[in-house]
Design an enzyme around this catalytic site. Structure first.
Site, PDB file in Angstrom:
ATOM      1  N   HIS A 128      -8.241   2.994   3.816  1.00 24.54           N
ATOM      2  CA  HIS A 128      -8.236   3.788   5.049  1.00 24.54           C
ATOM      3  C   HIS A 128      -9.636   3.939   5.647  1.00 24.54           C
ATOM      4  O   HIS A 128      -9.790   4.070   6.862  1.00 24.54           O
ATOM      5  CB  HIS A 128      -7.699   5.201   4.784  1.00 24.54           C
ATOM      6  CG  HIS A 128      -6.228   5.306   4.627  1.00 24.54           C
ATOM      7  ND1 HIS A 128      -5.549   4.778   3.561  1.00 24.54           N
ATOM      8  CD2 HIS A 128      -5.292   5.901   5.416  1.00 24.54           C
ATOM      9  CE1 HIS A 128      -4.259   5.044   3.686  1.00 24.54           C
ATOM     10  NE2 HIS A 128      -4.072   5.714   4.798  1.00 24.54           N
ATOM     11  N   ASP A 185       0.860  -1.186   0.000  1.00 19.71           N
ATOM     12  CA  ASP A 185       0.000   0.000   0.000  1.00 19.71           C
ATOM     13  C   ASP A 185       0.890   1.229   0.000  1.00 19.71           C
ATOM     14  O   ASP A 185       2.035   1.194   0.478  1.00 19.71           O
ATOM     15  CB  ASP A 185      -0.921   0.020   1.219  1.00 19.71           C
ATOM     16  CG  ASP A 185      -1.945   1.160   1.159  1.00 19.71           C
ATOM     17  OD1 ASP A 185      -2.168   1.696   0.057  1.00 19.71           O
ATOM     18  OD2 ASP A 185      -2.515   1.509   2.197  1.00 19.71           O
ATOM     19  N   SER A 186       0.340   2.312  -0.526  1.00 17.81           N
ATOM     20  CA  SER A 186       1.082   3.568  -0.522  1.00 17.81           C
ATOM     21  C   SER A 186       1.223   4.113   0.895  1.00 17.81           C
ATOM     22  O   SER A 186       2.137   4.894   1.174  1.00 17.81           O
ATOM     23  CB  SER A 186       0.373   4.599  -1.397  1.00 17.81           C
ATOM     24  OG  SER A 186      -0.953   4.819  -0.925  1.00 17.81           O
ATOM     25  N   CYS A 212      -4.239  -1.317  -2.192  1.00 18.78           N
ATOM     26  CA  CYS A 212      -4.391   0.132  -2.339  1.00 18.78           C
ATOM     27  C   CYS A 212      -5.308   0.339  -3.528  1.00 18.78           C
ATOM     28  O   CYS A 212      -5.007  -0.118  -4.636  1.00 18.78           O
ATOM     29  CB  CYS A 212      -3.024   0.762  -2.577  1.00 18.78           C
ATOM     30  SG  CYS A 212      -3.052   2.510  -3.044  1.00 18.78           S
ATOM     31  N   GLU A 247      -4.611   9.510   8.863  1.00 14.94           N
ATOM     32  CA  GLU A 247      -3.189   9.303   9.122  1.00 14.94           C
ATOM     33  C   GLU A 247      -2.631  10.274  10.166  1.00 14.94           C
ATOM     34  O   GLU A 247      -1.589  10.015  10.757  1.00 14.94           O
ATOM     35  CB  GLU A 247      -2.404   9.377   7.815  1.00 14.94           C
ATOM     36  CG  GLU A 247      -2.767   8.242   6.872  1.00 14.94           C
ATOM     37  CD  GLU A 247      -1.666   7.887   5.893  1.00 14.94           C
ATOM     38  OE1 GLU A 247      -0.720   8.682   5.755  1.00 14.94           O
ATOM     39  OE2 GLU A 247      -1.759   6.809   5.279  1.00 14.94           O
ATOM     40  N   CYS A 285     -11.437   2.944  -0.482  1.00 15.99           N
ATOM     41  CA  CYS A 285     -10.088   3.255  -0.011  1.00 15.99           C
ATOM     42  C   CYS A 285      -9.887   2.462   1.268  1.00 15.99           C
ATOM     43  O   CYS A 285     -10.776   2.432   2.133  1.00 15.99           O
ATOM     44  CB  CYS A 285      -9.911   4.749   0.248  1.00 15.99           C
ATOM     45  SG  CYS A 285      -8.324   5.189   1.007  1.00 15.99           S
TER      46      CYS A 285
END
Length: 283
Positions: free
Chosen positions: A195, A7-8, A70, A159, A193
């Site tokens: 996240h 993942d990025s 991702c 994040e 996504c």
């Protein structure tokens, strides 16, 4: 041979967590390109270049199967990497969009689907195209309406650890309101996504309020369990790959960012503490 998870940033940890819960016996390497995250606002060329560097590095570490955990990389880089850059006899690279889309028909009732994703994933129209393919394959003639909404502030909020603060409510309301202004009939909401599951409590709260005020009840779709089940099925159908994978139940974490920062941030996504190594991805 190991399974590589890329993942990025950190969101892929939500995928890794569910995969290891489903398939704990295998050995994994998780690579986060955190120093260059987020990918969501970058161009196709940059996303492809960065993703290919990660795939090459994981292959060098003994990974025969790699998951691009991702959505941005899956949308922008996966197909090109599969078609141009790898030998499928030696390495398989899979994404997260296709298995997610395959889960939608069993959930949707009205045929109205909403996609919440990064700007890059939205601009790729990958979810729209894949959903249209799935709907055509069903052959029942049912109408499919897909609306997308880019959510550029959600990843930074998560994040930075501010996703549970009251300030995050503004951006949850902003993006969901914008999506539902395009189509009030959405009953299936894809969190496109990795996240976004960390915002599920606020998203569900918004959807409940919307339904209580006369709107349609919607079901949000998180990807972790879906991707884990899909990988399990993939290994069942590809016995040669399944048998080549090592089984020591280990997981190695590597990052292009500071290891201290990675380990601190990883605690937002995983229930256990991790130790990480720093690497530089070769260009």
């Amino acid at each position: 041979m190991k399974i590589g998870i890329f993942d990025s940033g950190y969101g892929g940890l939500t995928i890794l967590d569910k995969i290891r819960e489903r398939l704990p016996e295998f050995d994994y390497i998780y690579l986060g390109d955190n120093a260059r995250a987020p990918y969501g606002t970058r161009s196709f060329e940059v996303i492809y270049e960065y993703s290919l560097q990660a795939v090459r590095w994981l292959e060098q570490q003994g990974c025969r199967l790699i998951i691009l955990a991702c959505n941005t990389a899956s949308a922008k880089a996966l197909r090109t990497i599969q078609q141009r850059d790898i030998d499928p006899e030696r390495l398989r690279v899979l994404g997260v969009i296709r298995p997610t889309v395959e889960a939608v028909p069993a959930i949707m009732q009205t045929g109205h689907v909403g996609i919440l994703a990064t700007p890059a994933t939205v601009s790729s129209t990958s979810y729209v195209l894949e959903l249209e393919k799935i709907n055509a394959m069903r052959g029942d003639g049912k109408q499919l309406v897909v609306e997308q909404q880019a959510c550029p502030m959600w990843v930074p909020l998560i994040e930075s650890g501010e996703h549970m603060d009251r300030g995050a409510d503004f951006f949850v309301d902003k993006y969901l309101s914008e999506l539902y202004s395009k189509d009030p009939q959405i009953d299936t909401l894809v969190l496109g996504c990795t996240h976004y599951p960390l915002l599920i409590e606020k998203i569900q709260g918004w959807l409940t309020s919307y339904a209580l005020n006369g709107g349609i009840h919607a079901t949000p779709i998180c990807q972790g369990g879906i991707v884990a089940d899909s990988l399990s099925d993939y290994l069942r159908r590809h016995i040669d790959i399944e048998q080549a994978l090592s089984r020591n139940g280990t997981c190695r974490f590597v990052t292009t960012e500071s290891t201290t920062k990675f380990c601190d941030s990883a605690s937002l996504f995983l229930s256990t503490a991790v130790e990480a190594e720093h690497i530089e991805l070769p260009e």
